[in-house]
Write a protein that holds these residues in place. Sequence first.
Motif, mmCIF file in Angstrom:
data_model
loop_
_atom_site.group_PDB
_atom_site.id
_atom_site.type_symbol
_atom_site.label_atom_id
_atom_site.label_comp_id
_atom_site.label_asym_id
_atom_site.label_seq_id
_atom_site.Cartn_x
_atom_site.Cartn_y
_atom_site.Cartn_z
ATOM 1 N N SER A 25 20.179 11.880 -24.178
ATOM 2 C CA SER A 25 21.529 12.294 -24.056
ATOM 3 C C SER A 25 22.246 10.613 -24.561
ATOM 4 O O SER A 25 23.235 10.750 -25.100
ATOM 5 C CB SER A 25 22.114 12.682 -22.468
ATOM 6 O OG SER A 25 23.459 12.009 -22.246
ATOM 7 N N LEU B 45 24.771 9.630 -31.823
ATOM 8 C CA LEU B 45 25.419 9.164 -32.825
ATOM 9 C C LEU B 45 25.988 7.583 -32.511
ATOM 10 O O LEU B 45 26.261 6.938 -33.514
ATOM 11 C CB LEU B 45 26.668 9.944 -33.165
ATOM 12 C CG LEU B 45 26.064 11.388 -33.809
ATOM 13 C CD1 LEU B 45 27.324 12.438 -33.912
ATOM 14 C CD2 LEU B 45 25.487 11.131 -35.080
ATOM 15 N N TYR C 87 32.361 15.711 -31.726
ATOM 16 C CA TYR C 87 30.957 14.940 -31.932
ATOM 17 C C TYR C 87 30.199 15.997 -32.949
ATOM 18 O O TYR C 87 29.449 15.439 -33.723
ATOM 19 C CB TYR C 87 30.412 14.832 -30.819
ATOM 20 C CG TYR C 87 29.298 14.000 -30.675
ATOM 21 C CD1 TYR C 87 29.228 12.582 -30.088
ATOM 22 C CD2 TYR C 87 27.850 14.389 -30.860
ATOM 23 C CE1 TYR C 87 28.225 11.784 -30.137
ATOM 24 C CE2 TYR C 87 26.722 13.656 -30.462
ATOM 25 C CZ TYR C 87 27.000 12.286 -30.340
ATOM 26 O OH TYR C 87 25.874 11.212 -30.128
ATOM 27 N N MET D 6 31.730 9.824 -17.743
ATOM 28 C CA MET D 6 32.288 11.291 -17.411
ATOM 29 C C MET D 6 31.140 12.260 -16.712
ATOM 30 O O MET D 6 31.322 13.450 -16.850
ATOM 31 C CB MET D 6 32.438 11.609 -18.947
ATOM 32 C CG MET D 6 31.504 11.253 -19.892
ATOM 33 S SD MET D 6 30.177 12.592 -19.985
ATOM 34 C CE MET D 6 30.869 14.049 -20.737
HETATM 35 N N1 PHE Z 1 25.752 8.784 -25.611
HETATM 36 C C1 PHE Z 1 25.935 9.295 -26.667
HETATM 37 C C2 PHE Z 1 25.754 8.693 -28.034
HETATM 38 O O1 PHE Z 1 25.363 7.451 -27.850
HETATM 39 C C3 PHE Z 1 27.143 9.995 -26.698
HETATM 40 C C4 PHE Z 1 27.585 10.736 -25.441
HETATM 41 C C5 PHE Z 1 28.646 10.123 -24.588
HETATM 42 C C6 PHE Z 1 26.746 11.772 -24.945
HETATM 43 C C7 PHE Z 1 28.856 10.733 -23.233
HETATM 44 C C8 PHE Z 1 26.967 12.149 -23.536
HETATM 45 C C9 PHE Z 1 28.173 11.873 -22.971
HETATM 46 O O2 PHE Z 1 25.824 9.121 -29.050
#
Ligand code: PHE
Length: 462
Positions: free
Chosen positions: A21, A25, A103, A231
Amino acid sequence: MNQPREHWGSNMGFILAATGSAIGLGNLWKFPFITWQNNGGAFVLLYLMCIAAVGLPIMMAELLIGRKTQKSAVGALKEAIGPLWGWVGAWGVMAGFIILSYYSVVAGWSLFYFVKTVGWSVGGFPAGLQTGDLFAEIVGNGGLQSLLSALFMAATVGIVYFGIHGGIERVARIFLPVLFAILLLLLVSALSMDGAGAALTFIFRPNFSELEPGSVLEALGHSFFTLSLGMGAMITYGSYVARGRSIVSAAGTIVLLDTLIALFATIIMFSVIFSVPGMDEQVNKSAAGMLFISLPQLFYEVVPFGAILGPLFYVLVALAALTSTISLLEVVVSYFIDEHKMARPKATLLSGGSIFVFTILSALSFGSVPGLSNFEIFEGKPGVFATLDHFASNWALPLGGLLITLGAGWFMTRQATETELVDETTPRWFNYGAWRFFMRFVAPVAVAAILVAVIFFGVDFS
Ligand code: PHE
């Protein structure tokens, strides 16, 4: 319909899923270009400090709230802190919804570049092709954008549908090792290149005179995004951890791996860029396009074994994005399962489908539909994609993070958090008093500073 809660099959599976997780990106696309824009060294050092002082303690807080309550974001915050905190969880569910919607558009680009690089590896890189023009052409093609993000969303839904153990954990156990292996291969290749020395100097030699005030806040804002904090994603993943397993060392491992991968990705990209004379000038023109504009062609010009490593690199981006999108979707899905007693298949299809409506709007907002591309709510951020990204990174995550920090630091009793964090599994480097101090003072002050900067000084983190 009170089924027993699903749990991760093993501690390793949990750590891989949560690391999946975190790594996404944010590490491969965003971190390298913001490091570039902020002149390297000093910015990287600041970022590492933010990760250690703010990211790590909050990671532990989110995981502990999840494991303690065995509930996803909304229910967990309500039960652990108080009824009003359910709204903080709901804010997080909304943030997950929004982040996932745009995303998956960027994730779709990685699929496109995978297919393209395979073609170039087989047929040769077309003479005279301008990668900047190619990029402009694909983002402006609404049909293609929608198709690519639909494929990505379908994969995400397909995994979450099968649940924690059979879906998310299984995929993480296979993909994460593959991802690490590809990255190490790329790293070895990059370190053998002429530009490696210049890249390492740029990244690791701090020069504080080049640091701008906004960089401090950008480093902090990014540490939330990259660690999936603020979140409820880590609350949700923590809720599938069985009691009696250590979350302190898990948090340490997740944060360490995420940070290493971000640094490796940056070393790889900068080594390639610094190996081509004059390339830095070109990157300066569009740093955000580093991954999709500057890099693709360099695989065919300077990278040893680039014809193999190029396509592998874009597979890496796609896999990393996928293990992040499943966690974003899981936040929304687990809300419907836990709070509305919905069955997982229904919750997954319903959430995935409604998020996808917004994905389409984002996908069409790079010029293909003028009405979606040109309106401006935030200054200098035209269109659906930029608006959603700006809102999520600058408002939703920092605000959610601040409230979670205040809740865990000030509204949960010392005893409630101490019993969760300190037990026979706790590693020796952990000091509860220090954790509580960081949660109560350091993290809230730092996060409040981001919000004040955004609200009063218009600092932009995206
Ligand atoms: N952490 C993920 C990233 O670096 C993005 C993300 C943000 C995923 C919040 C889940 C919750 O790309």
